[in-house]
Design a protein around this motif. Structure first.
Motif, mmCIF file in Angstrom:
data_model
loop_
_atom_site.group_PDB
_atom_site.id
_atom_site.type_symbol
_atom_site.label_atom_id
_atom_site.label_comp_id
_atom_site.label_asym_id
_atom_site.label_seq_id
_atom_site.Cartn_x
_atom_site.Cartn_y
_atom_site.Cartn_z
ATOM 1 N N ILE A 1 -7.966 32.151 30.212
ATOM 2 C CA ILE A 1 -9.036 32.034 29.409
ATOM 3 C C ILE A 1 -8.805 31.517 27.902
ATOM 4 O O ILE A 1 -8.056 32.387 27.585
ATOM 5 N N ILE A 2 -9.436 30.506 27.606
ATOM 6 C CA ILE A 2 -9.287 30.213 26.057
ATOM 7 C C ILE A 2 -10.715 30.429 25.634
ATOM 8 O O ILE A 2 -11.759 29.510 26.085
ATOM 9 N N THR A 3 -10.770 31.305 24.779
ATOM 10 C CA THR A 3 -11.995 31.526 24.037
ATOM 11 C C THR A 3 -12.330 30.652 23.095
ATOM 12 O O THR A 3 -11.574 29.765 22.753
ATOM 13 N N VAL B 1 -14.576 23.556 31.448
ATOM 14 C CA VAL B 1 -15.372 24.304 30.531
ATOM 15 C C VAL B 1 -16.221 25.458 31.274
ATOM 16 O O VAL B 1 -16.756 25.240 32.290
ATOM 17 N N ILE B 2 -16.129 26.698 30.484
ATOM 18 C CA ILE B 2 -16.973 27.691 31.167
ATOM 19 C C ILE B 2 -18.346 27.599 30.383
ATOM 20 O O ILE B 2 -18.351 27.807 28.936
ATOM 21 N N ARG B 3 -19.437 27.162 31.044
ATOM 22 C CA ARG B 3 -20.836 27.200 30.248
ATOM 23 C C ARG B 3 -21.562 28.210 30.793
ATOM 24 O O ARG B 3 -21.858 28.480 31.980
ATOM 25 N N PRO C 1 -21.135 26.572 25.644
ATOM 26 C CA PRO C 1 -19.769 26.838 26.100
ATOM 27 C C PRO C 1 -19.244 28.389 25.672
ATOM 28 O O PRO C 1 -19.343 28.575 24.476
ATOM 29 N N LEU C 2 -18.721 28.983 26.633
ATOM 30 C CA LEU C 2 -17.979 30.063 26.482
ATOM 31 C C LEU C 2 -16.536 30.102 26.198
ATOM 32 O O LEU C 2 -16.041 31.247 25.778
ATOM 33 N N GLY C 3 -16.106 28.832 26.633
ATOM 34 C CA GLY C 3 -14.478 28.983 26.491
ATOM 35 C C GLY C 3 -14.036 27.771 27.643
ATOM 36 O O GLY C 3 -14.895 27.238 28.111
ATOM 37 N N TYR C 4 -12.704 28.086 28.002
ATOM 38 C CA TYR C 4 -12.080 27.098 28.893
ATOM 39 C C TYR C 4 -11.326 27.967 29.801
ATOM 40 O O TYR C 4 -10.820 29.195 29.531
ATOM 41 N N LEU C 5 -11.458 27.381 31.324
ATOM 42 C CA LEU C 5 -10.706 28.215 32.261
ATOM 43 C C LEU C 5 -9.449 27.122 32.593
ATOM 44 O O LEU C 5 -9.623 26.061 32.969
ATOM 45 N N VAL C 6 -8.388 27.640 32.591
ATOM 46 C CA VAL C 6 -6.980 26.812 32.955
ATOM 47 C C VAL C 6 -6.539 27.696 34.146
ATOM 48 O O VAL C 6 -6.083 28.994 34.246
ATOM 49 N N VAL C 7 -6.227 26.875 34.969
ATOM 50 C CA VAL C 7 -5.522 27.501 36.431
ATOM 51 C C VAL C 7 -4.337 26.413 36.580
ATOM 52 O O VAL C 7 -4.250 25.353 36.954
ATOM 53 N N TYR C 8 -3.117 27.196 36.828
ATOM 54 C CA TYR C 8 -2.072 26.503 36.963
ATOM 55 C C TYR C 8 -1.573 26.816 38.517
ATOM 56 O O TYR C 8 -1.501 27.993 38.916
#
Length: 575
Positions: free
Chosen positions: A114-116, A175-177, A184-191
């Motif tokens: 999670i990127i805030t 984007v987490i909205r 926008p609350l931040g970003y979700l990154v999944v590897y």
């Protein structure tokens, strides 16, 4: 008759040439057959490779869509959003727990991050990782590109800096909205887990003998499996969709096909790992080529000896005649075929006739040149003599006996200089003496008619020039250059040597009425002139061309003039 028997007909050469033509036709026919067959085989294999790549692309897309669903469920979870928006310590632990729950039982996911909004990173890993560098982690992503997806998944290819040993893999970011405030609350990154992902893909690729390279919108690539061994594969392949290409390694060809991959906004390439060498076809072609080379080599030697060599011999001799003028050359040869023998005999007869004609023409040219030069040199018109004697008679009548006596003496010197030696060319020193006597006569007849100056190189005085050349030019300047009665024409004679070019430059310049451009053009082109001026420029040019065996008028004379101001004539005499 004995000689005729040794000479063979060209017919046997034509038979061999026909056989060679047939051999060449066979040679190219084999290549054409191979090309058509190869095209048909390639078409069928291309269809098979495209269908196989469609299957792989569909499987990978389904795999990625499953990860999209998991990430979407997490990003829209209200409990997750509320914890992320408050950001106190208890909520951060809740976020970590929810991330761990998303990893449980999902082998295809390697890590979730999670990127805030403040730029902090919250991470959970499938296996423990103790690396922590938020700033370097953020630099991996183009957040503006992720924002443009407006909540949808953005897919890319890269290495997670927090797990560098894992290597390249697919990742998604979105984007987490907030559902409540739509902010926008931040970003979700999944590897994705590359080991699990490659294992699932290998099961499909193994059955279809294919390896895959995926390319995202930024140009990053992912190989499946990651041990492709072809050299510089990514540099060699052409990323063009709907085309069929191959990579060559030695004698082997590896064909590949490329398709668009919309979910990644990139491309997917399928490489068929079964090399195609067409050994049987290559063996047949190689045998045909070897046989044709042997056949062609033998026929070529025969043609060269029996056909080409005699003709080359004729061409070489003709070239010698053309360059060196050796008219004694003979073409007849004792070996060859009948037609060549007939040609050489005809050429020898022609050479004899040419030699006789050339000798005759040369003799006629020499005679003509002597006659022409003699005619020009004896074009001394009697009007100058008549006018001068008439002037002497007038001087006697008005009892100017001394002037009349001087005029007659000068006239005698003038004609003695003109007619002495009987040669067509005289030295510059002798020519200048003729000019001076002529000018003296002109001044006695009309005291205020001419003013002449000289500038002559001492070394030039012994050089020769066609007789009466300078006197003719001075006569023209006096006769046609005077602007008005009582005003003398100024003439300057300049003679200089151009030693590097072996040219004697003779310049005669007057300040008379000048010559029109039209008249100059006619003189240079050798056209007929309406005005006659002593020997005339045309006669002077003709004499110099004949005397020095020149062809181009521009080689011997330059004329510059401006009407009402001046005329300058430059003669360029070889020495």
């Amino acid at each position: 008759m004995t000689e005729q028997k040794r000479i063979k007909s060209v017919s046997w050469v034509l038979v061999k040439s026909y056989l060679i033509t047939m051999g060449i036709s066979l040679f190219f026919g084999m290549f054409l057959f191979q090309a058509i067959l190869q095209r048909e085989v390639n078409y069928k294999l291309q269809r098979g490779d495209q269908e196989a790549l469609n299957t792989v692309s569909y499987f990978i897309t389904r795999h990625m869509q499953e990860s999209e669903r998991i990430s979407s469920d997490l990003a829209t979870n209200l409990l997750f959003q509320n914890a992320l928006s408050r950001k106190d310590e208890t909520d951060i632990r809740l976020v970590n727990r929810l991330l761990r729950d998303s990893l449980v039982g999902r082998n295809n996911i390697r890590s979730i991050h999670i990127i805030t909004r403040e730029g902090n990173v919250i991470s959970e890993f499938k296996e423990p990782s103790y690396l922590k560098n938020d700033e370097e982690f953020l630099q991996q992503f183009d957040l503006q590109a992720i924002d443009k997806e407006k909540g949808s998944a953005y897919w890319g290819i890269g290495t997670n800096v927090l797990e560098p040993k894992v290597g390249n893999t697919l990742y998604l970011a979105r984007v987490i909205r907030s559902k409540a405030r739509l902010e926008p609350l931040g970003y979700l990154v999944v590897y994705l887990d590359p080991v699990d992902f490659n294992k699932d893909c290998d099961d499909i690729l193994r059955n279809i003998s294919m390896q895959v390279i995926i390319k995202d919108s930024s140009g990053a690539t992912l190989k499946i499996p990651d041990n492709l061994e072809l050299d510089n594969l990514e540099e060699v392949i052409k990323w063009k969709s709907k085309e069929y290409h191959y990579i060559k390694e030695g004698s082997k060809k590896y064909y590949y096909t490329v398709q668009e991959m919309s979910i990644l906004n990139g491309m997917i390439m399928g490489l068929n790992i079964q090399a195609r060498t067409n050994d049987n076809m290559n063996t047949i072609l190689l045998f045909a080529v070897i046989m044709n080379i042997i056949f062609l080599s033998g026929a070529s030697l025969i043609i060269k000896r029996k056909v080409v060599s005699p003709l080359k011999n004729i061409a070489d001799k003709a070239r010698v005649i053309g360059k060196q003028g050796k008219l004694d050359t003979r073409f007849t040869i004792d070996t060859g075929y009948t037609e060549v023998y007939d040609i050489t005999c005809a050429l020898d007869e022609m050479m004899e006739e040419i030699k006789d004609l050339v000798s005759e023409v040369k003799e006629k040219e020499k005679l003509q040149k002597r006659l022409e030069l003699s005619i020009i040199n004896h074009q001394v018109k009697p009007h100058f003599l008549y006018n001068t004697l008439n002037a002497a008679s007038i001087l006697v009548a008005i009892e100017e006996k001394e002037s009349a006596n001087e005029l007659i003496k000068t006239l005698a010197k003038y004609y003695r200089a003109c007619l002495s030696t009987g040669e067509d060319t005289i030295t510059i020193e002798e020519e200048l003496q003729i000019v001076k006597e002529y000018v003296k006569i002109a001044i006695i007849r009309n005291p205020n008619i001419v003013d002449i100056t000289y500038d002559v190189d001492e070394e030039a005085l012994k050089n020769k020039i066609p007789k009466i050349t300078l006197q003719s030019l001075v006569e023209n300047s006096i006769k046609y250059g005077i602007r008005k009665l009582g005003e003398p024409v100024n003439i300057h004679i300049d003679i200089k040597l151009d030693k590097p070019k072996n040219i004697m430059n003779i310049s005669i310049e007057d300040d008379g009425v000048g010559i029109s451009e039209e008249m100059i053009d006619k003189i240079m082109k050798g056209e007929k002139l309406e005005v006659k001026s002593g020997f005339g420029l045309k006669a002077i040019i003709a004499r110099i061309l004949l005397c020095y065996d020149l062809k181009d008028t521009n080689e011997v004379i330059e004329i510059t003039s401006k009407c009402g101001e001046y005329t300058k004539i430059l003669l360029k005499i070889p020495y």
